[in-house]
Design an enzyme around this catalytic site. Structure first.
Site, PDB file in Angstrom:
ATOM      1  N   LEU A  74       0.823  -1.209   0.000  1.00  0.00           N
ATOM      2  CA  LEU A  74       0.000   0.000   0.000  1.00  0.00           C
ATOM      3  C   LEU A  74       0.855   1.255   0.000  1.00  0.00           C
ATOM      4  O   LEU A  74       0.451   2.298  -0.490  1.00  0.00           O
ATOM      5  CB  LEU A  74      -0.908   0.019   1.232  1.00  0.00           C
ATOM      6  CG  LEU A  74      -1.920  -1.124   1.364  1.00  0.00           C
ATOM      7  CD1 LEU A  74      -2.643  -1.020   2.698  1.00  0.00           C
ATOM      8  CD2 LEU A  74      -2.908  -1.079   0.212  1.00  0.00           C
ATOM      9  N   GLY A  75       2.033   1.151   0.571  1.00  0.00           N
ATOM     10  CA  GLY A  75       2.934   2.293   0.654  1.00  0.00           C
ATOM     11  C   GLY A  75       4.245   1.881   1.285  1.00  0.00           C
ATOM     12  O   GLY A  75       4.376   0.784   1.825  1.00  0.00           O
ATOM     13  N   GLY A  77       8.230   3.602   3.036  1.00  0.00           N
ATOM     14  CA  GLY A  77       8.972   4.767   3.480  1.00  0.00           C
ATOM     15  C   GLY A  77      10.101   4.369   4.397  1.00  0.00           C
ATOM     16  O   GLY A  77      10.565   3.226   4.366  1.00  0.00           O
ATOM     17  N   GLY A  78      10.546   5.325   5.228  1.00  0.00           N
ATOM     18  CA  GLY A  78      11.690   5.084   6.087  1.00  0.00           C
ATOM     19  C   GLY A  78      11.482   3.951   7.067  1.00  0.00           C
ATOM     20  O   GLY A  78      12.429   3.283   7.471  1.00  0.00           O
ATOM     21  N   LYS A 106       1.853  -2.996   8.801  1.00  0.00           N
ATOM     22  CA  LYS A 106       3.077  -2.199   8.688  1.00  0.00           C
ATOM     23  C   LYS A 106       4.261  -3.047   9.140  1.00  0.00           C
ATOM     24  O   LYS A 106       4.300  -3.536  10.266  1.00  0.00           O
ATOM     25  CB  LYS A 106       2.983  -0.944   9.546  1.00  0.00           C
ATOM     26  CG  LYS A 106       4.217  -0.048   9.439  1.00  0.00           C
ATOM     27  CD  LYS A 106       4.205   1.047  10.484  1.00  0.00           C
ATOM     28  CE  LYS A 106       3.083   2.009  10.291  1.00  0.00           C
ATOM     29  NZ  LYS A 106       3.134   3.106  11.279  1.00  0.00           N
ATOM     30  N   ASP A 203       2.500  15.298  16.167  1.00  0.00           N
ATOM     31  CA  ASP A 203       2.753  15.202  14.722  1.00  0.00           C
ATOM     32  C   ASP A 203       1.442  15.313  13.944  1.00  0.00           C
ATOM     33  O   ASP A 203       1.170  14.513  13.053  1.00  0.00           O
ATOM     34  CB  ASP A 203       3.470  13.885  14.401  1.00  0.00           C
ATOM     35  CG  ASP A 203       4.189  13.946  13.057  1.00  0.00           C
ATOM     36  OD1 ASP A 203       4.478  15.064  12.584  1.00  0.00           O
ATOM     37  OD2 ASP A 203       4.471  12.880  12.485  1.00  0.00           O
TER      38      ASP A 203
END
Length: 410
Positions: A74-75, A77-78, A106, A203
């Site tokens: 789905l995605g 990143g870091g 995740k 955040d």
């Protein structure tokens, strides 16, 4: 540590301020105290017990995501990648693709810079809290070096995607939906700030606001969340972490964190909802790159507010609504911390504005329409002038510039 729980993540521009980027700018020397970090545990000893969470085995999640197949991503990143998967609603065991409960898994990189501490914060905060405007954490996996989190799947993706994507096939968020999202996100923050929870989110930004099928907003990504001050303390001192364009100025300057830091960030997002512009966009003219700095002079003048409002929202709101949203945004963004409203007040104001929208039904009086036409004319002339200048020098016109708000780096 960001949360990407939708199938729409891949549509994000590569230049965006994403939820996957590093957020830590490190110590501010004498101005801020460093956070003492305990060694990363290799057992579940530091995970707070929660009857709401399931401890999954790595094999179970491997099966649920079809062995973490690339077409399930789905995605990324870091922190690693997020995969789509399926589990049985009752037993929470892996089920066949397309059946049962859709989940987002995740998977933390073993050498990822976001690390175990943020993973642990996510488990402990979301494992203890349950609220309709917080994303639901179903469970986790802590096995050998594997660190995974299992969330409910959010079919409409992030607010960032809906607010800033452009193109013939993308319908901009309506005024009514923007108010709904703002109110839902505000309720989520108000819950975190309540006396029962006392949590500072730290955040708050559009990429961390996820939307379900009915556009109900849910806060995600609790990797940077902190317990609020206790006793007679007024703030928490910590290293500055977050995202440029959203962090409160006093927090950037001193490292002093309060719930009013979140209120400032909410003001930025409310301004993004009002304008359709990103908090920071380096592709805009120099005087317009920082949204807050550019918009403030217009927001204080009733006759100039329409220069800030997203021109895709024509005829969807009244002058009264626009002024009230602008005023609320300014109150959240004031540099005088004590003058910022708390999130419960923000919720009340947004509920009132939402009721105005329902009562008015999008109808505007003649003054509203006249000012709107004047504003649209000004915007149109500026756009055409800019187009002509770029064409004259033979440069490529980018109708929808890539976003450039960035995380806070060391």
């Amino acid at each position: 540590m960001g949360i990407c729980l939708s199938a729409q993540v891949k549509a994000e521009s590569s230049g965006a301020s994403t939820k996957y980027d590093a957020k830590d700018i490190g110590s501010l020397g004498s101005k801020a105290s460093s956070v003492s970090v305990r060694p990363s545990p290799r057992t579940e000893g530091e995970i707070l017990q929660s009857p709401n969470l399931k401890s999954f085995s790595f094999a179970e999640l491997k099966s649920a995501t079809r062995n973490f197949r690339p077409d399930s991503v789905l995605g990324e990143g870091g922190f690693g990648c997020v995969f789509k998967g399926w589990i049985d609603e009752k037993s929470l065991t892996a089920s066949r693709p397309g059946t049962g409960l859709v989940i987002a898994v995740k998977k933390l990189n073993q050498d990822g810079w976001q690390g175990h501490q943020e993973w642990l914060a996510e488990v402990n905060y979301l494992g203890q809290f349950s609220h309709r405007h917080l994303v639901k954490l179903i469970g986790y996996c802590l096995e050998d070096e594997h660190r995974l989190l299992v969330y409910e799947f959010m079919p409409r993706g992030s607010l960032e995607n809906h607010l800033f994507r452009r193109g013939l096939y993308f319908q901009p968020l309506s005024w009514k939906l923007r108010l709904k999202v703002a109110l839902g996100a505000a309720k989520g923050l108000a819950f975190l700030h309540s006396s029962e929870t006392r949590v500072i989110y730290r955040d708050f930004k559009t990429s961390n606001i996820l939307l379900d099928s009915e556009y109900n907003a849910k806060l995600s990504d609790f990797g940077l969340a902190k317990d609020g001050p206790i006793g007679d303390k007024s703030h928490v001192s910590t290293r500055v972490m977050g995202t440029h364009g959203y962090a409160a100025p006093e927090y950037l300057a001193t490292g002093h964190l309060t719930t009013k830091s979140d209120v400032y960030s909410f003001g930025v997002v409310l301004l993004e909802l009002l304008s359709g512009r990103r908090a920071v966009d380096k592709n805009r003219p120099s005087g317009e790159r920082n949204l807050v700095e550019w918009a403030k002079p217009y927001l204080v003048n009733k006759r100039k507010i329409f220069r800030v409002i997203d021109n895709r929202l024509q005829d969807q709101y009244s002058m009264e609504e626009a002024c009230k949203v602008a005023t609320l945004s300014l109150r959240c963004l004031t540099t005088e911390i004590k003058l910022r409203p708390n999130m419960s007040e923000v919720v009340s104001h947004l509920e009132h504005i939402q009721s105005l929208n329902a009562a008015i039904g999008g109808n505007m009086d003649k003054t509203d329409r006249r000012m709107r036409r004047r504003s649209d004319s000004v915007v149109s002339k500026k756009v055409n002038a800019g187009f002509a200048r770029q064409t004259a020098v033979g440069s490529t016109v980018v109708a929808y510039p890539r976003p450039s708000a960035s995380p806070l780096y060391v």
